[in-house]
Design a protein around this motif. Sequence first.
Motif, PDB file in Angstrom:
ATOM      1  N   UNK A   1      -1.878  -7.219  -8.031  1.00 27.75           N
ATOM      2  CA  UNK A   1      -1.034  -6.065  -8.354  1.00 27.75           C
ATOM      3  C   UNK A   1       0.025  -5.868  -7.278  1.00 27.75           C
ATOM      4  N   UNK A   2       1.218  -5.485  -7.702  1.00 30.00           N
ATOM      5  CA  UNK A   2       2.303  -5.155  -6.790  1.00 30.00           C
ATOM      6  C   UNK A   2       2.062  -3.739  -6.246  1.00 30.00           C
ATOM      7  N   UNK A   3       2.815  -3.363  -5.217  1.00 26.82           N
ATOM      8  CA  UNK A   3       2.623  -2.054  -4.594  1.00 26.82           C
ATOM      9  C   UNK A   3       2.735  -0.909  -5.602  1.00 26.82           C
ATOM     10  N   UNK A   4       3.739  -0.955  -6.456  1.00 24.08           N
ATOM     11  CA  UNK A   4       3.915   0.107  -7.451  1.00 24.08           C
ATOM     12  C   UNK A   4       2.742   0.187  -8.425  1.00 24.08           C
ATOM     13  N   UNK A   5       2.227  -0.966  -8.817  1.00 20.91           N
ATOM     14  CA  UNK A   5       1.069  -0.990  -9.713  1.00 20.91           C
ATOM     15  C   UNK A   5      -0.172  -0.453  -8.999  1.00 20.91           C
ATOM     16  N   UNK A   6      -0.323  -0.782  -7.721  1.00 23.69           N
ATOM     17  CA  UNK A   6      -1.433  -0.224  -6.938  1.00 23.69           C
ATOM     18  C   UNK A   6      -1.331   1.295  -6.847  1.00 23.69           C
ATOM     19  N   UNK A   7      -0.102   1.808  -6.722  1.00 25.55           N
ATOM     20  CA  UNK A   7       0.099   3.263  -6.709  1.00 25.55           C
ATOM     21  C   UNK A   7      -0.332   3.887  -8.037  1.00 25.55           C
TER      22      UNK A   7
ATOM     23  N   UNK B   1       6.776  -3.970 -16.488  1.00 21.35           N
ATOM     24  CA  UNK B   1       6.449  -3.625 -15.103  1.00 21.35           C
ATOM     25  C   UNK B   1       4.955  -3.770 -14.834  1.00 21.35           C
ATOM     26  N   UNK B   2       4.156  -3.559 -15.870  1.00 24.59           N
ATOM     27  CA  UNK B   2       2.710  -3.628 -15.711  1.00 24.59           C
ATOM     28  C   UNK B   2       2.040  -2.270 -15.677  1.00 24.59           C
ATOM     29  N   UNK B   3       2.752  -1.245 -16.148  1.00 21.19           N
ATOM     30  CA  UNK B   3       2.204   0.103 -16.095  1.00 21.19           C
ATOM     31  C   UNK B   3       0.979   0.273 -16.999  1.00 21.19           C
TER      32      UNK B   3
END
Length: 178
Positions: free
Chosen positions: A4-10, A31-33
């Motif tokens: 997961x990218x940082x935004x996805x981890x958030x 984006x992977x939301x």
Amino acid sequence: GYTLQDGQLNIVGSVLDPQCKRLIVSAYTQYGKTRAVAIGVLLRVIEQVHKKKIIFIGPTIDQTNIIRNYVSELISADPRLASLVDSPRRSSAADLKKEMSKKRLTFKTGWEILTLTAHGAGEEPGKQLMGHGGDIIVIDEACLIEDEVYRKRISRMWGSNPDAEVIILVNPWHRRNF
């Protein structure tokens, strides 16, 4: 199994945060939301003992199937989740996959996942949402759901449960329903 990218981890962190009762995730397509929210919700299924009802709503059957497929993939990939699926016939991977392809999935812990479509084919839009409510309500691609369906059907789903968590996923270029 996913990086997961940082935004996805958030996003996953926000879904796991017990103080976060209302969450709007606005990010571009691909984006992977949706996957990040599915991961967060399924981590809760593993970690929390209090049973809850989770409702995933997509605007169309195709969108709802995407959500269902993410949930199925994640459950299949994690033996802990797979062992929690409440299925009378779970003797093979094929049986487990068939169980997870259903609209309603239950777990031995009492948790339940229900996937619904906001715009049913040939029906009054949103009619199939009547009578449903949940503890965690995830509305995917909310900007593609008709305003009337959102106001009359979806927003009422948490009316009887003020502690219900609502997670809304949108693309930034649409401003409907908010």
